[in-house]
Write a protein that holds these residues in place. Structure first.
Motif, PDB file in Angstrom:
ATOM      1  N   THR A 252       5.631  -6.910  -2.609  1.00 40.33           N
ATOM      2  CA  THR A 252       5.335  -8.349  -2.666  1.00 40.33           C
ATOM      3  C   THR A 252       4.298  -8.760  -1.628  1.00 40.33           C
ATOM      4  OG1 THR A 252       7.225  -8.793  -1.197  1.00 40.33           O
ATOM      5  CG2 THR A 252       7.611  -8.896  -3.570  1.00 40.33           C
ATOM      6  N   GLY A 253       4.333  -8.145  -0.457  1.00 40.65           N
ATOM      7  CA  GLY A 253       3.444  -8.589   0.612  1.00 40.65           C
ATOM      8  C   GLY A 253       2.081  -7.936   0.619  1.00 40.65           C
ATOM      9  N   ALA A 254       1.949  -6.758   0.002  1.00 44.53           N
ATOM     10  CA  ALA A 254       0.676  -6.048   0.059  1.00 44.53           C
ATOM     11  C   ALA A 254       0.151  -5.674  -1.319  1.00 44.53           C
ATOM     12  CB  ALA A 254       0.815  -4.789   0.922  1.00 44.53           C
ATOM     13  N   VAL A 255       0.960  -4.994  -2.110  1.00 43.65           N
ATOM     14  CA  VAL A 255       0.461  -4.448  -3.377  1.00 43.65           C
ATOM     15  C   VAL A 255       0.110  -5.564  -4.351  1.00 43.65           C
ATOM     16  CG1 VAL A 255       1.065  -3.052  -5.389  1.00 43.65           C
ATOM     17  CG2 VAL A 255       1.708  -2.281  -3.091  1.00 43.65           C
ATOM     18  N   MET A 256       1.074  -6.420  -4.665  1.00 40.92           N
ATOM     19  CA  MET A 256       0.808  -7.476  -5.647  1.00 40.92           C
ATOM     20  C   MET A 256      -0.127  -8.548  -5.100  1.00 40.92           C
ATOM     21  SD  MET A 256       4.346  -7.915  -7.789  1.00 40.92           S
ATOM     22  CE  MET A 256       5.499  -7.751  -6.430  1.00 40.92           C
ATOM     23  N   ALA A 257      -0.147  -8.737  -3.785  1.00 39.44           N
ATOM     24  CA  ALA A 257      -1.080  -9.689  -3.193  1.00 39.44           C
ATOM     25  C   ALA A 257      -2.525  -9.229  -3.363  1.00 39.44           C
ATOM     26  CB  ALA A 257      -0.760  -9.879  -1.711  1.00 39.44           C
ATOM     27  N   ALA A 258      -2.732  -7.918  -3.429  1.00 37.82           N
ATOM     28  CA  ALA A 258      -4.086  -7.380  -3.607  1.00 37.82           C
ATOM     29  C   ALA A 258      -4.494  -7.287  -5.070  1.00 37.82           C
ATOM     30  CB  ALA A 258      -4.183  -5.996  -2.968  1.00 37.82           C
ATOM     31  N   GLY A 259      -3.583  -7.598  -5.993  1.00 39.30           N
ATOM     32  CA  GLY A 259      -3.911  -7.579  -7.412  1.00 39.30           C
ATOM     33  C   GLY A 259      -3.940  -6.163  -7.985  1.00 39.30           C
ATOM     34  N   PRO A 260      -4.711  -5.951  -9.054  1.00 37.12           N
ATOM     35  CA  PRO A 260      -4.784  -4.615  -9.671  1.00 37.12           C
ATOM     36  C   PRO A 260      -5.199  -3.523  -8.699  1.00 37.12           C
ATOM     37  CG  PRO A 260      -5.737  -6.256 -11.132  1.00 37.12           C
ATOM     38  CD  PRO A 260      -5.460  -6.959  -9.846  1.00 37.12           C
ATOM     39  N   ALA A 261      -6.088  -3.851  -7.770  1.00 39.32           N
ATOM     40  CA  ALA A 261      -6.522  -2.852  -6.791  1.00 39.32           C
ATOM     41  C   ALA A 261      -5.347  -2.384  -5.930  1.00 39.32           C
ATOM     42  CB  ALA A 261      -7.632  -3.414  -5.909  1.00 39.32           C
ATOM     43  N   GLY A 262      -4.400  -3.280  -5.674  1.00 40.28           N
ATOM     44  CA  GLY A 262      -3.227  -2.909  -4.893  1.00 40.28           C
ATOM     45  C   GLY A 262      -2.374  -1.865  -5.601  1.00 40.28           C
ATOM     46  N   TRP A 263      -2.210  -2.034  -6.933  1.00 41.09           N
ATOM     47  CA  TRP A 263      -1.448  -1.045  -7.689  1.00 41.09           C
ATOM     48  C   TRP A 263      -2.156   0.314  -7.705  1.00 41.09           C
ATOM     49  CZ3 TRP A 263       3.386  -1.558  -8.495  1.00 41.09           C
ATOM     50  CH2 TRP A 263       3.964  -2.794  -8.743  1.00 41.09           C
ATOM     51  N   LEU A 264      -3.475   0.298  -7.871  1.00 38.80           N
ATOM     52  CA  LEU A 264      -4.213   1.562  -7.877  1.00 38.80           C
ATOM     53  C   LEU A 264      -4.117   2.257  -6.523  1.00 38.80           C
ATOM     54  CD1 LEU A 264      -7.413   0.495  -9.864  1.00 38.80           C
ATOM     55  CD2 LEU A 264      -5.459   1.826 -10.699  1.00 38.80           C
ATOM     56  N   ALA A 265      -4.208   1.480  -5.441  1.00 38.52           N
ATOM     57  CA  ALA A 265      -4.097   2.073  -4.103  1.00 38.52           C
ATOM     58  C   ALA A 265      -2.702   2.661  -3.887  1.00 38.52           C
ATOM     59  CB  ALA A 265      -4.401   1.018  -3.039  1.00 38.52           C
ATOM     60  N   LEU A 266      -1.683   1.949  -4.366  1.00 43.20           N
ATOM     61  CA  LEU A 266      -0.321   2.461  -4.229  1.00 43.20           C
ATOM     62  C   LEU A 266      -0.154   3.769  -4.998  1.00 43.20           C
ATOM     63  CD1 LEU A 266       2.635   2.010  -3.259  1.00 43.20           C
ATOM     64  CD2 LEU A 266       3.038   0.879  -5.467  1.00 43.20           C
ATOM     65  N   GLY A 267      -0.635   3.811  -6.229  1.00 40.55           N
ATOM     66  CA  GLY A 267      -0.498   5.027  -7.035  1.00 40.55           C
ATOM     67  C   GLY A 267      -1.206   6.213  -6.419  1.00 40.55           C
ATOM     68  N   VAL A 268      -2.438   6.006  -5.949  1.00 42.23           N
ATOM     69  CA  VAL A 268      -3.189   7.092  -5.331  1.00 42.23           C
ATOM     70  C   VAL A 268      -2.491   7.556  -4.056  1.00 42.23           C
ATOM     71  CG1 VAL A 268      -5.359   7.688  -4.202  1.00 42.23           C
ATOM     72  CG2 VAL A 268      -5.386   6.401  -6.339  1.00 42.23           C
ATOM     73  N   GLY A 269      -1.976   6.593  -3.275  1.00 43.77           N
ATOM     74  CA  GLY A 269      -1.296   6.948  -2.034  1.00 43.77           C
ATOM     75  C   GLY A 269      -0.048   7.778  -2.272  1.00 43.77           C
ATOM     76  N   VAL A 270       0.779   7.364  -3.238  1.00 39.90           N
ATOM     77  CA  VAL A 270       2.013   8.104  -3.523  1.00 39.90           C
ATOM     78  C   VAL A 270       1.688   9.487  -4.077  1.00 39.90           C
ATOM     79  CG1 VAL A 270       4.082   8.160  -4.977  1.00 39.90           C
ATOM     80  CG2 VAL A 270       3.409   6.037  -3.849  1.00 39.90           C
TER      81      VAL A 270
ATOM     82  N   GLY B 114      -0.989  11.306  -3.495  1.00 37.54           N
ATOM     83  CA  GLY B 114      -1.462  12.153  -2.407  1.00 37.54           C
ATOM     84  C   GLY B 114      -0.331  12.612  -1.493  1.00 37.54           C
ATOM     85  N   LEU B 115       0.572  11.695  -1.150  1.00 30.96           N
ATOM     86  CA  LEU B 115       1.702  12.060  -0.289  1.00 30.96           C
ATOM     87  C   LEU B 115       2.644  13.035  -0.983  1.00 30.96           C
ATOM     88  CD1 LEU B 115       2.539   8.603   1.337  1.00 30.96           C
ATOM     89  CD2 LEU B 115       1.434  10.567   2.417  1.00 30.96           C
ATOM     90  N   SER B 116       2.750  12.934  -2.310  1.00 26.43           N
ATOM     91  CA  SER B 116       3.620  13.877  -3.025  1.00 26.43           C
ATOM     92  C   SER B 116       3.082  15.299  -2.924  1.00 26.43           C
ATOM     93  CB  SER B 116       3.753  13.460  -4.500  1.00 26.43           C
ATOM     94  OG  SER B 116       2.540  13.690  -5.214  1.00 26.43           O
ATOM     95  N   LEU B 117       1.765  15.452  -2.934  1.00 24.48           N
ATOM     96  CA  LEU B 117       1.178  16.791  -2.773  1.00 24.48           C
ATOM     97  C   LEU B 117       1.405  17.323  -1.360  1.00 24.48           C
ATOM     98  CD1 LEU B 117      -2.195  16.310  -4.706  1.00 24.48           C
ATOM     99  CD2 LEU B 117      -0.077  17.371  -5.524  1.00 24.48           C
ATOM    100  N   VAL B 118       1.323  16.413  -0.384  1.00 23.68           N
ATOM    101  CA  VAL B 118       1.614  16.818   1.000  1.00 23.68           C
ATOM    102  C   VAL B 118       3.076  17.253   1.128  1.00 23.68           C
ATOM    103  CG1 VAL B 118       1.711  16.040   3.397  1.00 23.68           C
ATOM    104  CG2 VAL B 118      -0.184  15.320   1.939  1.00 23.68           C
ATOM    105  N   GLN B 119       3.973  16.476   0.512  1.00 22.26           N
ATOM    106  CA  GLN B 119       5.399  16.810   0.562  1.00 22.26           C
ATOM    107  C   GLN B 119       5.672  18.160  -0.117  1.00 22.26           C
ATOM    108  OE1 GLN B 119       8.026  16.237   2.160  1.00 22.26           O
ATOM    109  NE2 GLN B 119       9.371  14.766   1.116  1.00 22.26           N
ATOM    110  N   ARG B 120       5.038  18.391  -1.241  1.00 22.75           N
ATOM    111  CA  ARG B 120       5.232  19.664  -1.948  1.00 22.75           C
ATOM    112  C   ARG B 120       4.788  20.838  -1.087  1.00 22.75           C
ATOM    113  NH1 ARG B 120       1.793  22.988  -4.581  1.00 22.75           N
ATOM    114  NH2 ARG B 120       2.671  24.346  -6.218  1.00 22.75           N
TER     115      ARG B 120
END
Length: 446
Positions: free
Chosen positions: A368-386, A388-394
């Motif tokens: 609510t405070g960051a992703v949706m406030a940034a609009g569609p770009a916020g969702w894309l940034a969230l998806g790319v971030g997760v 990337g972190l999933s590959l690091v975790q693996r």
């Protein structure tokens, strides 16, 4: 235990669907008080998992789980007669502390009972839990339709009753003997023959192993927090994004829960069968990231795309969020168990349980405070971030698995070994009498 979990989740579903409205319309809390109440409960829930793991190294899991159910039962019953905000704050925090501790203890118990088949048990557990949640939400809908003070009290009592029945069922469930959270070491006896369970040879207090000093495991827990974001995306992100940024009908919101429940119940066992060990679980983490990225891409396309296109994209996002949940459900706990040292597994799993609790507190704020406030770009940034972190975790998980010592060989009755026949004595070789004689032997020099 599966029936116990289903009843527990049914009560939790009733409470989750009605608690906010109860505190608003019956108790009379304003928005600020309600936010503080939920925030304190979230913080208390974070402490529940490591506390449960710490105690499970010292006491029977069965006894602790019964205690958690009874604590929640008492707190809910007191809620019926209390209106003072400070007391409500304490009671609500205690309820959430017991809730998170109970969930961790249930998984610890499952780890003991299921052994190497814990992924299958986890699948059955999630299926029964989702069915329980759906049943609880349906019961809550009936009470909310009535909307009276008495109806809300009946809903609270229904949740309290679920805790009472769950405690009774756990009391009737025998805790397995000689199958603790730690593996047997060579020389440990599995059963003394007198019905006593061998003590956990690797309790934290005995070995000094602590998850708080294990930087590799803490890194795993930290990275596991974003690997739980599917919960907030499905429960918070999708409904709020639909209402505030798309033209899709509001009546579509209940379909998200229906899709999630049906797919989890139908597919959880099949997905679990494809992830039989820790290395496959590490691969499932990477799939989680890609599923979440695809879900976020669909959400980013919904603004301004019309009613039908937005509805289709939102439903597809709900399916992908559920697919990510299926990946998470077979990877998170399996890796938490496999990456933990066997001699202090309960304490480690208690710390691992914090990831989900932290996500439940911070995930909605992030969306609510960051992703949706940034609009569609916020969702894309969230998806790319997760992703990337999933590959690091693996990668980190696989490297830690490579460094872990091999599991000790199981101890049990030693098979009798056939006696070895004595070897006939060998005739001594006569020494060489002289250097001259030795020179006549091929290959020898005086």
């Amino acid at each position: 235990m599966l029936l116990t979990q289903a009843l527990d989740r049914a009560g939790t579903g009733v409470w989750a669907a009605s608690s906010v409205l109860y505190f608003t319309f019956v108790v009379g809390l304003d928005a600020g008080q309600l936010g503080l109440l939920l925030g304190a409960a979230g913080v208390a829930g974070i402490a529940g998992s490591p506390l449960a793991g710490h105690l499970a190294d010292r006491f029977q899991v069965r006894t602790l789980l019964i205690g958690c159910h009874l604590i929640r039962l008492g707190a809910l019953c007191v809620l019926l007669v209390v209106t003072d905000f400070r007391v409500l704050l304490l009671l609500f925090a205690v309820t959430h502390l017991g809730d998170r501790a109970a969930k961790t203890l249930e998984m610890l118990f499952a780890t003991r009972v299921a052994g190497e088949r814990r992924s299958t048990y986890q699948a059955l557990s999630r299926s029964s839990a989702n069915a329980g949640y759906a049943l609880g939400a349906g019961l809550a809908a009936i009470g909310l339709a009535v909307g009276t003070r008495g109806a809300y009290h009946v809903l609270i009592l229904a949740n309290a009753l679920s805790f009472l029945v769950a405690a009774a069922l756990v009391w009737r469930t025998r805790e397995p003997r000689g199958r603790g959270l730690v593996a047997a070491r060579p020389g440990d006896s599995g059963d003394s023959g007198e019905g006593e369970r061998a003590p956990a040879a690797g309790a934290t207090g005995a070995t000094g192993a602590s998850p708080w000093r294990d930087r590799g495991y803490l890194r795993f827990v930290l990275l596991d927090i974003p690997m739980n974001l599917d919960d907030s995306i499905l429960g918070v992100g999708l409904p709020l994004w639909l209402v505030g940024h798309t033209e899709a009908p509001h009546a579509l919101i209940p379909a998200f829960l229906v899709i999630n429940t049906v797919l989890v119940v139908a597919l959880q066992l099949r997905v679990s069968a494809r992830v039989p060990d820790a290395r496959r679980a590490a691969g499932a983490v990477a799939l989680y990231g890609w599923m979440t990225l695809a879900c976020c891409v669909f959400l980013a396309t919904t603004p301004g795309s019309g009613v039908w296109a937005a509805s289709a994209a939102l439903l597809a996002a709900a399916v992908l969020a559920t697919a990510a949940e299926l990946m998470r459900s077979v990877s998170s706990w399996e890796l938490a168990v496999s990456l933990a040292p066997q001699e202090a597994r309960a304490s480690y799993l208690g710390v691992a349980g914090m990831a989900q609790s932290v996500q439940k507190s911070a995930g909605p704020l992030l969306l609510t405070g960051a992703v949706m406030a940034a609009g569609p770009a916020g969702w894309l940034a969230l998806g790319v971030g997760v992703a990337g972190l999933s590959l690091v975790q693996r990668r980190a998980s696989l490297r830690r698995l490579d460094r872990l010592p091999a599991a000790p060989a199981p101890t049990g009755p030693v098979e009798p070994v056939e006696p070895v026949e004595p070897v006939e004595p060998v005739e001594p070789v006569e020494p060489v009498e002289s250097a001259a004689k030795a020179s006549q032997v091929p290959g020898l020099r005086p």
